[in-house]
Design a protein around this motif. Structure first.
Motif, mmCIF file in Angstrom:
data_model
loop_
_atom_site.group_PDB
_atom_site.id
_atom_site.type_symbol
_atom_site.label_atom_id
_atom_site.label_comp_id
_atom_site.label_asym_id
_atom_site.label_seq_id
_atom_site.Cartn_x
_atom_site.Cartn_y
_atom_site.Cartn_z
ATOM 1 N N GLU A 238 -8.166 -2.736 -0.514
ATOM 2 C CA GLU A 238 -9.351 -3.318 -1.142
ATOM 3 C C GLU A 238 -9.453 -2.885 -2.603
ATOM 4 O O GLU A 238 -9.689 -3.690 -3.493
ATOM 5 N N GLN A 239 -9.275 -1.589 -2.795
ATOM 6 C CA GLN A 239 -9.343 -1.015 -4.143
ATOM 7 C C GLN A 239 -8.302 -1.679 -5.055
ATOM 8 O O GLN A 239 -8.608 -2.070 -6.187
ATOM 9 N N ARG B 64 -4.147 11.079 2.553
ATOM 10 C CA ARG B 64 -3.309 10.560 3.634
ATOM 11 C C ARG B 64 -2.453 11.667 4.264
ATOM 12 O O ARG B 64 -2.306 11.748 5.482
ATOM 13 N N ALA C 244 -5.544 9.763 -3.136
ATOM 14 C CA ALA C 244 -5.479 9.052 -1.859
ATOM 15 C C ALA C 244 -4.255 9.476 -1.062
ATOM 16 O O ALA C 244 -4.302 9.618 0.166
ATOM 17 N N ALA D 109 -8.221 3.414 8.186
ATOM 18 C CA ALA D 109 -9.384 3.179 7.319
ATOM 19 C C ALA D 109 -8.992 3.383 5.847
ATOM 20 O O ALA D 109 -9.367 2.597 4.976
ATOM 21 N N LEU D 110 -8.202 4.419 5.606
ATOM 22 C CA LEU D 110 -7.765 4.710 4.235
ATOM 23 C C LEU D 110 -6.912 3.562 3.686
ATOM 24 O O LEU D 110 -7.080 3.126 2.545
ATOM 25 N N GLU D 111 -6.000 3.074 4.525
ATOM 26 C CA GLU D 111 -5.136 1.977 4.097
ATOM 27 C C GLU D 111 -5.967 0.757 3.699
ATOM 28 O O GLU D 111 -5.744 0.143 2.660
ATOM 29 N N LYS D 112 -6.948 0.454 4.567
ATOM 30 C CA LYS D 112 -7.822 -0.693 4.315
ATOM 31 C C LYS D 112 -8.557 -0.509 2.988
ATOM 32 O O LYS D 112 -8.626 -1.416 2.163
ATOM 33 N N LYS D 113 -9.072 0.680 2.797
ATOM 34 C CA LYS D 113 -9.830 0.992 1.582
ATOM 35 C C LYS D 113 -8.937 0.852 0.341
ATOM 36 O O LYS D 113 -9.344 0.268 -0.671
ATOM 37 N N LEU D 114 -7.720 1.359 0.461
ATOM 38 C CA LEU D 114 -6.810 1.322 -0.696
ATOM 39 C C LEU D 114 -6.418 -0.104 -1.043
ATOM 40 O O LEU D 114 -6.332 -0.471 -2.228
ATOM 41 N N TYR E 296 0.825 -1.203 0.000
ATOM 42 C CA TYR E 296 0.000 0.000 0.000
ATOM 43 C C TYR E 296 0.865 1.260 0.000
ATOM 44 O O TYR E 296 1.901 1.322 0.661
#
Lengths: 398, 398, 398
Positions: A304-305, A283, A279, A297-302, A203
């Motif tokens: 996933e993306q 961050r 993103a 949360a952003l890391e998780k989302k990225l 990530y």
């Protein structure tokens, strides 16, 4: 390259206009003129040639090269050390501690305090959008001021070892590799390079490599194709640079969301993961606010993306679609290799393995590129000094 | 300073008696004769002059400078590195781990094991009263013994980079700054310097700077005024040194508990926080006993005690009371600047900013002072060697 | 040793056959011929002699020495630094992080990436049976391949700074100490050395020293006695080496479980703790399986097992039983000294103290041994180069 060949190269170098590089920094490749870029390649090749001939290129009898790494680094660290050592500078590392992000007068003070005998400062600071390059400028201005005020006997110049915008030592090494691989910069004209995103399970990789590649390689009349999934855009200002360069050089700059289109008939492919610009900006803001939950949360989302684009992999099948099925694969290393360093990654193991040697050669130019940047910023008459080194023929190793 | 000026300085240097500095350590300034102090200043200025003329001062072809930092350090670390590099020594850091305080034979063994090719050892050990200077002597005696016994080919000499008693590289740099600022050591005579305590929200700053300043600056016929709140006394033996120096030099040494009295008509002010000597001694004892609760309690008590002296701040108003309202502000850096690095600190931001350039210049002397200490302890005929460097005119940078 | 003596030594050196050391690694002493071992001793003594005469031995004008320490180290780190500095190489440390054990292509990639300007790589990797030496070979093969493929201009050679099998820089320094102590290698013939286990309250010390000692000292016609409690066996293949060496050199190799037998009439004693080979192998397997509970249990078991052999201590009483009661005590340092560094340890304090100076001298050979290994692997005509250094007489220190 023998001594005659080196002499010829120095003669060619002397015809270029690089006087503005003296006592100057190296931040972004597109801030440098075509002659300055060409001079950097030439000096790198000449320094390499001299070393191959066991001729010393130690132009400093004493002096320090300060390194500031605001991100872990092995390759760039060793490249900077090697470059400094080749010229006679001793590296002194300034370890600020990762968490402490200095600003304003603190930067000014520290920059001066460590620079009393510094000839060059190399900085890597690529983690936060809008920060790294700005920090380098802050350091540079601080030591220029210190020099003007009589605090520093000499003005240390800056080498950008990777920032949020560009990675000039990497992309210059990449390009010099291409120049030597294809037998001259004129042979890059018309070649297609695919700078594409690729899937990685990690990530937040910096954008400096894809940005640096499109910002530099568009200058040589190449067809530069930038491809990535939607949402993985790079900085808009660098896109503008690439477009302008392409027009000026008679090449082209194409963007798409298709790895296949990019690879089709490409002479060179450079598939590599990076984080979306938007993103990374988000961050940076979250860090500024100290919002650690937001960052998680952003890391998780990225991540996933990323996962929805696992098909962006440099496969043998894709490589078959390149020019004559034998396009040159490039990577800045280390790569995420499927089945080797991770389950699914940027590249199939057999592709990576087949191009291992050219990739290592690609990397081998970096110390010389850094040394050339230092050389051109510190030597008053670079070509004359190189001639003298060649004539004196002092052995590097007895 | 041009080559003629440098030649004159070497001529003056040659008239001084500094033969006892050869193969000797530099622990405390008051252990050195007036000629030895003068020689150190002279060599520092000469080395700086040579470097400004781009003349190499590399007197070592190989050899190590060992650094031992028992406290965090950026400035002193870079100053030591710079000094070693200027003379041709490579720095090798001995990182013992902060917690491990070695004694006796362990010191002797380690000192020898790291010194097989060491020409100089620089140590910073300022945290514990009665320990730092003693440790340096232990190291010095160990390597002298190792040399005498044939273990070490050469005798590494010691440079005190800050101990519990003195900070000679700092105060010598400070004084050289004053000498150059006021146009000669003879112009220091009669000048008033206020070495005063100042409030800081941090705890346990070493006493080596105020002690070093009163122990050195009393030697030049200056009026040295030491001021601090009650309870912030420095080591009694250093007070005696200062009193004796003042008598011998025809200057004066005054103590008070008033920052106002100290600043009144002062040519130079040096306001800086430090911990009370008695408290530091108590802390050393508590560490010895491993009494961590006691240490916490002491820290809390000291921070509280500090708070009752927040009026000890170097303000614009106070600066107005100095000689002609334009006394020279000094600090060893980094300073606690009110409203910048902390809410309330040692100095108002506008005062600090106004004196930023002279402060940086002050700091710029440290690498040369350290190099001069090394030079005088290692060169058999320092003046002759300097002449030869000047004649040979080997460029530092091509 | 004066210049005539050095000249004689170089003349003797020139008669030896060491041409295979050029562009070659130094892994295990028993992989080197007698002439190669003799040449290493000779070059070490010559380099030391030159340095004593203040003659520069800087044969590299630039170049890096890469160090990789996979175990903490102060002595070996400084020895390697000193050796590199003596020859003109700058040390750059590769800090991989202790936990990360790289394999295969990762090793190949990293080895090449750090070696663009590396002339030598020094590695310490002694913790895991079957791993350290293998890792060194992997690194060596990687950079040889890189050189063959044009990635690296030069082929960095490897120096084993301690592996799971041998500790050649230690045991060569030990032996050179003996040679100089007894007045020549021919005077080692017939001397008895007791390489014995000794009790220590710590766990898991490497086997490389006892293995290295029996693998090397059996080559000089000595009577080598290896003694340890049952269960503390060393690697069987090294026992075979020792037995073969003893036969070839006309010496002897004896094993026993009695410290008394080993010490009886010994000229030299080398009592030192180590972990049982079988236990180390078990530990390696447990690490491989990530069985941390198993490792804890093993550690506990081994410490218990150690405790039943606390009588294996080098006492004054035992020293009385050596030849003339005056056998030479050796240790690779640091030793576990009873009543000093631990309650019960390897050696009584009075024994250790009496032999402190010879032990330090023993250690002082290590930097020169390492420098000799580098010199012989990098110089095309070592004897000629040494002659030239002697003739040129460039001062190490002005």
């Amino acid at each position: 390259m023998d001594k005659c060949g080196i002499r010829e190269m120095i003669k060619d170098l002397a015809r270029l206009d690089y006087k503005n590089m003296f006592a100057n920094d190296f931040f972004l490749t597109w801030e440098k003129s075509d002659d300055e870029i060409a001079a950097t390649f030439a000096v790198a090749d000449i320094l390499r040639g001299l070393r191959e001939q066991n001729i010393s290129t130690k132009v400093f009898d004493s002096g320090l090269g300060i390194s500031i790494f605001r991100d872990n680094s092995t390759r760039t660290r060793f490249s900077f050390s090697s470059a400094c050592n080749l010229l006679g500078l001793e590296v002194q590392d300034l370890d600020e501690g990762k968490s402490q992000i200095a600003h304003g007068e603190t930067v000014r003070e520290t920059a001066n305090m460590v620079s009393f005998m510094a000839d060059v400062i190399g900085i890597r600071d690529d983690m936060f959008i809008g920060k790294g390059n700005a920090y380098m400028h802050e350091v540079s201005e601080s030591v220029q001021q210190g020099h003007a005020e009589g605090v520093l006997e000499q003005r240390p110049t800056l080498v950008n070892l990777q920032c949020d915008i560009d990675h000039p030592t990497q992309t210059m090494a990449d390009t010099l590799h291409l120049i030597n691989h294809f037998g001259g910069v004129e042979n890059l004209r018309g070649r297609k390079i695919a700078m594409t995103w690729a899937y990685s399970p990690s990530y937040g990789k910096p954008l400096s490599v894809p940005q640096g590649v499109i910002g530099l390689m568009t200058r040589f009349g190449m067809e530069v194709h930038l491809a990535h999934p939607e949402g993985y855009e790079v900085m808009p200002e660098v896109l503008e640079v690439a477009e302008r360069n392409a027009v000026e050089s008679g090449g082209s700059f194409v963007q798409s969301n298709s790895m296949e289109d990019a690879f089709a008939d490409a002479d060179i492919v450079y598939p590599k993961s990076w984080a979306p610009f938007a993103a990374m900006q988000e961050r940076t803001d979250l860090y500024g606010q100290g919002d650690w939950d937001g960052i998680d949360a952003l890391e998780k989302k990225l991540l996933e993306q990323n996962k929805s684009h696992m098909d962006w992999e440099c496969t043998e099948k894709l490589m078959q679609t390149t020019y004559n099925g034998s396009g040159l694969y490039m990577h800045c290393l280390p790569a995420d290799i499927s089945g080797v360093s991770c389950e699914h990654g940027e590249v199939e193991a057999s592709v990576f393995d087949r191009y291992r040697v050219p990739q290592y050669k690609q990397a081998s130019y970096k110390p010389y590129i850094i040394a050339a940047m230092i050389f051109l910023s510190k030597m008053k008459s670079p070509a004359d000094t190189l001639y003298r080194l060649l004539e004196e023929e002092k052995p590097r190793m007895r």
